[in-house]
Design an enzyme around this catalytic site. Structure first.
Site, mmCIF file in Angstrom:
data_model
loop_
_atom_site.group_PDB
_atom_site.id
_atom_site.type_symbol
_atom_site.label_atom_id
_atom_site.label_comp_id
_atom_site.label_asym_id
_atom_site.label_seq_id
_atom_site.Cartn_x
_atom_site.Cartn_y
_atom_site.Cartn_z
ATOM 1 N N GLU A 277 -2.172 0.825 13.403
ATOM 2 C CA GLU A 277 -3.330 1.214 12.595
ATOM 3 C C GLU A 277 -4.634 0.973 13.347
ATOM 4 O O GLU A 277 -5.538 1.807 13.335
ATOM 5 C CB GLU A 277 -3.336 0.420 11.291
ATOM 6 C CG GLU A 277 -4.515 0.716 10.395
ATOM 7 C CD GLU A 277 -4.452 -0.061 9.085
ATOM 8 O OE1 GLU A 277 -5.074 0.386 8.114
ATOM 9 O OE2 GLU A 277 -3.767 -1.104 9.043
ATOM 10 N N GLU B 246 0.854 -1.195 0.000
ATOM 11 C CA GLU B 246 0.000 0.000 0.000
ATOM 12 C C GLU B 246 0.887 1.241 0.000
ATOM 13 O O GLU B 246 1.180 1.792 -1.047
ATOM 14 C CB GLU B 246 -0.941 -0.026 1.213
ATOM 15 C CG GLU B 246 -2.036 1.015 1.160
ATOM 16 C CD GLU B 246 -3.109 0.749 2.196
ATOM 17 O OE1 GLU B 246 -3.901 1.658 2.443
ATOM 18 O OE2 GLU B 246 -3.162 -0.373 2.753
#
Length: 935
Positions: free
Chosen positions: A732, A459
């Site tokens: 996260e 990502e």
């Protein structure tokens, strides 16, 4: 009394004399021991071609002052100095001279073509290119301009030209490409010379996308473009550019290279001297040649470099027998190894952020292989570091190492954009200090040419929502203005043709067609933060069209109801109660979040227009914002101040975005927010949107104790829970790793995301008490909030005017507050427990006052006590939990997480459907606590 200039720089600062704009703005800092010093005027000196010019700046201006001399031109150099005169009439000495050279190219001067392999065997094929040229005179200066569709490193006569990595970084390549400007005078010599470049695909050839839909966005093959300008002493100019007369090979030592996959190098293929004159390149092939889609522009943001090195903390052996290295810190970069062995021996280095059951935890990497491979040449001691990739890791599995591994032969090389550190925080709580350090490391890892969400999996994108919430913390911790201003230019370019603000910038996901609140609002929030923190009026000017484009788009969606409803939203992303496979499923309705952000962005646009003197525009959008605000209140808030989404984020939005302005209802909202936080056992109940706001909203509505309990909570979910699990960066998810040491089962799990660390800005501004009262800290606000649970806190920030500091400590019933106010600024001060502010000038200040914090200890607690009373009393709560943990840890964990700690329920009621035979043990423990307190 002495006064001197301690800093003089242009635009956002640079490690080289090259400046990429014709009229760079100038900033300087003054140090003095004169109390209350203010600048009355400043004198600037500019010397170029032996001629000195002067300009006077009247008043206090010393930050991003307009260039007052003739515009810079390419490769022309000069020396800049400054001296100041204070209101006391005393004049400083001249500053140290700063060398300045025009680093841009004149319009149309870029002549270099992009060159690559004519017949690559596979996608993203790394390559080497070279060309020799003759220098036939004495060289006055040699300047190299270079860029790539990919990543590159240039060499002149066998030597690298700089210490940068992964040049030119990542921008929206189809709209904007950066060229480096490098002084290579010392590398060029009379006679035969050679230019060579190693090139790999980097971000340009990477495949982007999720769930099997990844695709190449920019191009399949890397290419490089370079232009060397040699200026002779006799006035002649020679230009060497990339073109068809260069040679290339795809058979260099780099076999494959990618951002996600890693790098594979076979040292047996290394060609010594390939970038030096006289090398036999007869076996190489002609290059392919093409023109770039845009003319490259000079760099304005910071470069990326090797910033630090970490030694191996511990060598581990996994249950499967693998050799694992623990570097003790989750970092971004790569390894450098020193090794010797037989030719053909392959060393494999696999990277990951965590261990799971003692093995490398690679599942969160998804399709990112994150593996480097090195095949030995067998020529004695070999030292190698990957050139064109990076990884996010704390642990590395080493396979194929020849002989016994000496951990001293492997170091972790930390790589990120080279930004000056400007912010610090310390407190009496070591877990809180470690959390703040985790925020710093998370920012370091995710500021690699642009602000990314994560640095490890497949990502690593410039998600707009993440930086929207983190920008205030980022601009305090580091001098991030140059990097963020550069990124904002790409955001504006991605809005071309009426497109919206994409989810990610650069937009390799094609997401601009689907606007999303809190993500697209980066278009208004980030420029506003840069103006607030750096007094950068220029960034507002540059981004005003972007801000208007975003607000106009969403106002049109909102229509006559003036509410953003029913569309796709991320909402309060990663609410801790959201299922692992449904991260947008938050307690706060996404429409409430969306319309709140519509109000905020419209108001920020109005304020930016006002700063720029666009008063008609400012009035129009201020009126629009007020209509949206009233519509939000009418739709979502009851007369009693209850919001229809009765959740922490909803109230935090209303309070911190100034949606509610009525003092009575604002107080109701603060009370309700504090009640919800207590009901949840002082565990976090917010996602990306609410997390930066919730403690701020509590202290703003005078619920300091609730904020303290929420901040210092160590149970899951909380800010400090990951710290107790050994985290060295911010995760996260609140529970990226579960209590049993297993990785969260969600497909999306990272151990290095900065979004949930955005609360660091509140630690600086409110807990320690240092904030800007005017843009750029020209006036500083000193207003610490001494929280129960802390004995002291302090923060320092290198403002555009100099170092500021605020600290407080509590001892023996008194609180001492101290502050350092930089020269040429003033501070407004609000001391703890006081309601009136006062003003002080620059210098050192100290105040002592009574500690008005109430410990709120209840003398008598028992089974008859309310659950609210139990949880509000930290010692009583811990007493109850200790009994439950000893009896049944799993049941205790469930009890703590899911009990509603409210006034209406007694402690005894909590056991009716729970564990048997615990009431008497809990009652005995509380009786013992009561007895100790009576004594």
């Amino acid at each position: 009394m002495t006064t001197e200039i301690t800093s003089l720089r242009l635009e956002y600062g640079s490690a080289t004399p090259f400046v990429g704009v014709e009229r760079p703005r100038i900033s300087w800092k003054t140090a003095t021991d004169v109390p209350d010093w203010e600048q009355a005027s400043a004198e600037l000196s500019w010397t170029t071609d032996g001629v000195e010019s002067f300009a006077t700046v009247a008043g206090r201006e010393s930050v991003l002052v307009a260039w007052p001399f003739a515009a810079l031109s390419p490769r022309r150099s000069g020396v800049l100095r400054v001296r100041t005169t204070g209101t006391d009439g005393a004049r400083s000495v001249w500053s140290d001279p700063v060398a300045v050279t025009g680093g841009m190219l004149a319009p149309g001067e870029w002549r270099a073509a992009f060159i690559g392999l004519a017949a690559p065997e596979r996608p993203a094929h790394p390559l080497l290119v070279r060309r020799e040229f003759e220098v036939d005179g004495d060289v006055r200066a040699a300047t190299l301009y270079a860029t790539a569709e990919g990543v590159y490193q240039l060499e002149v006569n066998g030597r690298g030209v700089d210490d940068q990595v992964l040049k030119p970084g990542w921008t929206s390549y189809q709209y904007r490409l950066i060229h480096e400007t490098t002084d290579v005078t010392r590398h060029v010599r009379r006679g035969r010379n050679a230019l060579g470049a190693a090139v790999a695909g980097g971000w340009f050839t990477e495949r982007y996308g999720f769930q099997g839909n990844a695709r190449t966005f920019y191009g399949e093959q890397p290419a490089v473009a370079a232009q060397l300008v040699v200026e002779y002493v006799d006035g002649r100019v020679q230009t060497v550019v990339t073109g068809p007369d260069w040679s290339a090979t795809g058979d260099g030592e780099i076999v494959t290279s990618g951002i996600y996959v890693g790098e594979h190098v076979d040292a047996r293929r290394r060609e010594a001297g390939w970038s030096a004159p006289g090398f036999d390149d007869s076996a190489w092939q002609p290059v392919s040649v093409h023109e770039g889609s845009v003319e490259p522009e000079a760099r304005s943001g910071p470069v990326a470099r090797r910033i630090e090195e970490l030694a191996v903390r511990e060598v581990l052996t996994s249950p499967s027998g693998a050799t694992l290295l623990d570097f003790g810190q989750n970092v971004v970069g790569r390894l450098r190894i020193t090794v010797s062995g037989e030719a053909g021996q392959e060393i494999v280095l696999r990277h990951a952020e965590v261990l799971e059951f003692g093995e490398l935890g690679t599942r969160p990497l998804r399709l990112a292989d994150a593996t480097d491979r090195y095949v030995l040449a067998g020529a004695g001691v070999e030292t190698w570091e990957p050139a064109f990739t990076f990884h996010g890791f704390r642990y590395v599995q080493v396979d194929g190492w020849p002989g016994e591994l000496d951990p001293a032969d492997i170091v972790a090389v930390v790589v990120h954009s080279d930004m000056e550190r400007t912010g610090w925080f310390r407190s009496s709580d070591p877990l809180l200090d470690r959390f703040h350090e985790n925020v710093v490391w998370g920012m370091r890892g995710n500021f690699l040419y642009l602000p990314t969400d994560c640095p490890q999996r497949d990502e690593r994108l410039g998600w707009t929502g993440d930086i929207q919430v983190f920008a205030p913390a980022a601009t305090y911790l580091f001098d991030a203005g140059g990097l963020l201003a550069s990124w904002l230019r790409d955001l504006l370019l991605e809005q071309r043709g009426g497109a919206g603000v994409p989810f990610v910038v650069p937009d390799v996901l094609g997401s601009a067609a689907m606007p999303a609140a809190a993500w697209g609002d980066a278009a208004t929030v980030v420029p506003s933060v840069l103006y607030e923190r750096y007094a950068d009026r220029g960034v507002l000017e540059a981004q005003l069209d972007s801000m208007r484009g975003w607000v106009d788009q969403v106002l049109e969606i909102a229509g006559g109801r003036h509410l953003w409803e029913g569309r796709f939203q991320f909402g309060d992303w990663l609410d801790p109660d959201a299922p692992s496979d449904r991260p947008a499923h938050a307690k706060t309705d996404a429409d409430i979040v969306a319309s709140a952000y519509l109000y905020r962005s419209t108001r920020l646009l109005a304020e930016a227009a006002g700063v720029l003197g666009r008063h008609e525009l400012a009035d129009r959008y201020a009126a629009e914002a007020e209509v949206v605000r009233r519509a939000w209140l009418d739709e979502y808030v009851t007369p009693a101040g209850r919001i229809v989404s009765d959740a922490q984020t909803a109230y935090a939005l209303a309070i911190m975005f100034d949606l509610e302005t009525d003092p009575i209802r604002l107080e109701m909202m603060g009370d309700r927010l504090a009640g919800l936080v207590r009901r949840d056992g002082y565990r976090i109940g917010t996602g990306f949107v609410g997390t930066p706001l919730v403690t701020d909203a509590l202290t703003r509505t005078r619920h300091d104790d609730a904020a303290s309990r929420l901040l210092l909570q160590t149970e899951n979910p909380s800010w400090l829970y990951p710290v107790t699990m050994g985290a060295t960066t911010v995760w996260e998810r609140w529970d990226s790793m579960l209590e049993d040491g297993t990785i969260n089962p969600g497909e999306m799990t990272s151990f290095n995301h900065y979004a949930l660390g955005a609360i660091a800005d509140w630690l600086h501004r409110r807990v320690a008490g240092l904030a800007p009262a005017e843009p750029g800290y020209r006036r500083i606000r000193v207003a610490p909030v001494p929280l129960r649970g802390l004995d002291h806190a302090e923060t320092e920030h290198e403002t555009p005017f100099g170092r500021a500091r605020v600290a407080w400590s509590a001892d023996a019933g008194q609180i001492t507050v101290s502050a350092t106010v930089p020269p040429n600024t003033r501070a407004e001060v609000l001391l703890p427990g006081r309601s009136e502010t006062f003003e002080v000038g620059s210098g050192q200040h100290r105040w002592t006052l009574d500690d008005s914090r109430d410990d709120h200890r209840t003398v008598e607690l028992g089974l008859h006590s309310s659950l609210a009373a139990i949880v509000e009393d930290r010692e009583a709560y811990e007493t109850v939990v200790a009994v439950l943990d000893a009896a049944d840890p799993e049941w205790s964990r469930t009890f703590r997480r899911h009990t509603q700690w409210v006034e209406e329920r007694r402690l005894s009621e909590a056991f009716l459907l729970g564990a048997p035979n615990l009431e008497s043990r809990v009652e005995s423990a509380l009786d013992e606590l009561n007895g100790r307190r009576r004594r």
